[in-house]
Design a protein around this motif. Structure first.
Motif, PDB file in Angstrom:
ATOM      1  N   GLU A 113       4.360  -2.015   6.919  1.00 37.38           N
ATOM      2  CA  GLU A 113       4.503  -2.465   8.300  1.00 37.38           C
ATOM      3  C   GLU A 113       3.418  -2.284   9.126  1.00 37.38           C
ATOM      4  O   GLU A 113       3.113  -3.281  10.079  1.00 37.38           O
ATOM      5  CB  GLU A 113       5.628  -1.761   8.870  1.00 37.38           C
ATOM      6  CG  GLU A 113       7.117  -2.228   8.177  1.00 37.38           C
ATOM      7  CD  GLU A 113       8.309  -1.014   8.671  1.00 37.38           C
ATOM      8  OE1 GLU A 113       8.081  -0.590   9.815  1.00 37.38           O
ATOM      9  OE2 GLU A 113       9.351  -1.290   8.241  1.00 37.38           O
ATOM     10  N   ASN A 114       2.598  -1.305   8.887  1.00 38.36           N
ATOM     11  CA  ASN A 114       1.457  -0.866   9.542  1.00 38.36           C
ATOM     12  C   ASN A 114       0.289  -1.953   9.027  1.00 38.36           C
ATOM     13  O   ASN A 114       0.044  -2.040   7.863  1.00 38.36           O
ATOM     14  CB  ASN A 114       1.206   0.573   9.343  1.00 38.36           C
ATOM     15  CG  ASN A 114       0.140   1.317  10.095  1.00 38.36           C
ATOM     16  OD1 ASN A 114      -0.263   0.555  11.268  1.00 38.36           O
ATOM     17  ND2 ASN A 114      -0.526   2.046   9.448  1.00 38.36           N
ATOM     18  N   THR A 115      -0.754  -2.136  10.118  1.00 36.12           N
ATOM     19  CA  THR A 115      -1.821  -2.571   9.555  1.00 36.12           C
ATOM     20  C   THR A 115      -2.671  -1.255   8.916  1.00 36.12           C
ATOM     21  O   THR A 115      -2.947  -0.661  10.065  1.00 36.12           O
ATOM     22  CB  THR A 115      -2.810  -3.190  10.546  1.00 36.12           C
ATOM     23  OG1 THR A 115      -1.975  -4.527  11.223  1.00 36.12           O
ATOM     24  CG2 THR A 115      -4.197  -3.913  10.296  1.00 36.12           C
ATOM     25  N   VAL A 116      -2.641  -1.164   7.907  1.00 35.12           N
ATOM     26  CA  VAL A 116      -3.037   0.392   7.421  1.00 35.12           C
ATOM     27  C   VAL A 116      -4.476   0.763   7.891  1.00 35.12           C
ATOM     28  O   VAL A 116      -5.232   0.091   7.405  1.00 35.12           O
ATOM     29  CB  VAL A 116      -3.031   0.255   5.630  1.00 35.12           C
ATOM     30  CG1 VAL A 116      -3.529   1.478   5.243  1.00 35.12           C
ATOM     31  CG2 VAL A 116      -1.695  -0.173   5.313  1.00 35.12           C
ATOM     32  N   SER A 117      -4.471   1.874   8.681  1.00 35.38           N
ATOM     33  CA  SER A 117      -5.616   2.341   9.191  1.00 35.38           C
ATOM     34  C   SER A 117      -5.324   3.862   8.883  1.00 35.38           C
ATOM     35  O   SER A 117      -4.516   4.411   9.565  1.00 35.38           O
ATOM     36  CB  SER A 117      -5.947   1.901  10.398  1.00 35.38           C
ATOM     37  OG  SER A 117      -6.843   2.864  10.983  1.00 35.38           O
ATOM     38  N   PRO A 118      -5.806   4.621   7.864  1.00 35.50           N
ATOM     39  CA  PRO A 118      -6.998   4.031   7.117  1.00 35.50           C
ATOM     40  C   PRO A 118      -6.464   3.304   6.210  1.00 35.50           C
ATOM     41  O   PRO A 118      -5.276   3.340   5.825  1.00 35.50           O
ATOM     42  CB  PRO A 118      -7.671   5.388   6.662  1.00 35.50           C
ATOM     43  CG  PRO A 118      -6.390   6.448   6.675  1.00 35.50           C
ATOM     44  CD  PRO A 118      -5.630   5.872   7.852  1.00 35.50           C
ATOM     45  N   PRO A 119      -7.314   2.554   5.493  1.00 35.31           N
ATOM     46  CA  PRO A 119      -6.791   1.498   4.463  1.00 35.31           C
ATOM     47  C   PRO A 119      -6.473   2.217   3.188  1.00 35.31           C
ATOM     48  O   PRO A 119      -6.912   3.207   2.879  1.00 35.31           O
ATOM     49  CB  PRO A 119      -8.064   0.459   4.347  1.00 35.31           C
ATOM     50  CG  PRO A 119      -9.158   1.570   4.660  1.00 35.31           C
ATOM     51  CD  PRO A 119      -8.756   2.504   5.745  1.00 35.31           C
ATOM     52  N   ILE A 120      -5.648   1.139   2.439  1.00 38.37           N
ATOM     53  CA  ILE A 120      -5.663   1.903   0.858  1.00 38.37           C
ATOM     54  C   ILE A 120      -6.788   1.701   0.206  1.00 38.37           C
ATOM     55  O   ILE A 120      -7.513   0.737   0.197  1.00 38.37           O
ATOM     56  CB  ILE A 120      -4.493   1.099   0.127  1.00 38.37           C
ATOM     57  CG1 ILE A 120      -3.200   1.152   0.998  1.00 38.37           C
ATOM     58  CG2 ILE A 120      -4.457   1.470  -1.104  1.00 38.37           C
ATOM     59  CD1 ILE A 120      -2.159  -0.089   0.661  1.00 38.37           C
ATOM     60  N   LEU A 121      -7.149   3.076  -0.449  1.00 37.32           N
ATOM     61  CA  LEU A 121      -8.615   2.612  -1.359  1.00 37.32           C
ATOM     62  C   LEU A 121      -8.412   1.871  -2.659  1.00 37.32           C
ATOM     63  O   LEU A 121      -7.067   2.052  -3.306  1.00 37.32           O
ATOM     64  CB  LEU A 121      -8.930   4.249  -1.686  1.00 37.32           C
ATOM     65  CG  LEU A 121      -9.273   5.193  -0.610  1.00 37.32           C
ATOM     66  CD1 LEU A 121      -9.447   6.454  -0.972  1.00 37.32           C
ATOM     67  CD2 LEU A 121     -10.386   4.538   0.435  1.00 37.32           C
ATOM     68  N   SER A 122      -9.469   1.201  -3.108  1.00 37.46           N
ATOM     69  CA  SER A 122      -9.091   0.404  -4.091  1.00 37.46           C
ATOM     70  C   SER A 122      -9.061   1.314  -5.441  1.00 37.46           C
ATOM     71  O   SER A 122      -8.346   0.987  -6.244  1.00 37.46           O
ATOM     72  CB  SER A 122     -10.656  -0.304  -4.482  1.00 37.46           C
ATOM     73  OG  SER A 122     -10.550  -1.525  -3.366  1.00 37.46           O
ATOM     74  N   SER A 123      -9.674   2.489  -5.253  1.00 38.46           N
ATOM     75  CA  SER A 123      -9.608   3.578  -6.576  1.00 38.46           C
ATOM     76  C   SER A 123      -8.036   4.024  -6.666  1.00 38.46           C
ATOM     77  O   SER A 123      -7.626   3.990  -7.903  1.00 38.46           O
ATOM     78  CB  SER A 123     -10.308   4.635  -6.284  1.00 38.46           C
ATOM     79  OG  SER A 123     -10.206   5.222  -4.967  1.00 38.46           O
TER      80      SER A 123
END
Length: 171
Positions: A113-123
């Motif tokens: 639901e959130n504009t993820v901040s902080p973002p999900i890390l690719s790792s």
């Protein structure tokens, strides 16, 4: 954040993340403040600040936990071989990811639901991508013509993005 070594520190971090998850499930992302989390965890703010300097650091740790839990859920649900059918293999993976988010309101609120901040890390997403890749390779095999890890990382990102868009549009 460095991973703590002392049992007491590990337990406090778990308590902070558990309280954050409960608070998030009850309220929303905006409720994740150091003051509210500390109160919910029954800790002093200084104890929370010792491990997390900002709410974003707590969110990042919570995102990491949700992604690991999603991957564990995925692994548990992908025990069957899909008899050589790419579509069925991929569908099982997607359905398992959907089931995880449906049963974890905190993950839904923070990631979808959130504009993820902080973002999900690719790792972190690589863990899910590798699980999907292993399942498909065990079930149907894949040619060695392309970067399999990269492809399934993109597939994972697309699945999460579609779930996020769907969640935002359908409230």
């Amino acid at each position: 954040m460095q991973k703590p070594k002392q049992k007491r520190s590990i337990e406090r971090i778990k308590k902070i993340l558990d309280a954050s998850n409960d608070l998030l499930s009850e309220s929303g992302v905006e409720s994740l403040t150091i003051a509210k989390i500390s109160e919910f965890a029954d800790l002093k703010r200084t104890s929370t600040y010792k491990f997390f300097e900002t709410p974003d650091e707590i969110k990042q740790a919570l995102i990491k936990r949700y992604i690991q839990d999603c991957n564990t859920h995925l692994k548990k649900n992908l025990t069957e071989n899909s008899e050589g059918d790419y579509f069925t293999c991929l569908k099982k993976c997607v359905v398992s990811i959907i089931e995880f988010f449906q049963s974890h309101p905190g993950a839904q609120k923070l990631i979808l639901e959130n504009t993820v901040s902080p973002p999900i890390l690719s790792s972190d997403l690589h863990e899910i991508a590798e699980t999907i890749l292993k399942h498909i390779e065990q079930s149907v095999g894949l040619p060695n013509m392309f970067n399999k890890s990269g492809v399934f990382l993109v597939v994972t990102q697309i699945v999460i993005s579609i779930l996020s868009l769907n969640t935002k549009e359908n409230s």
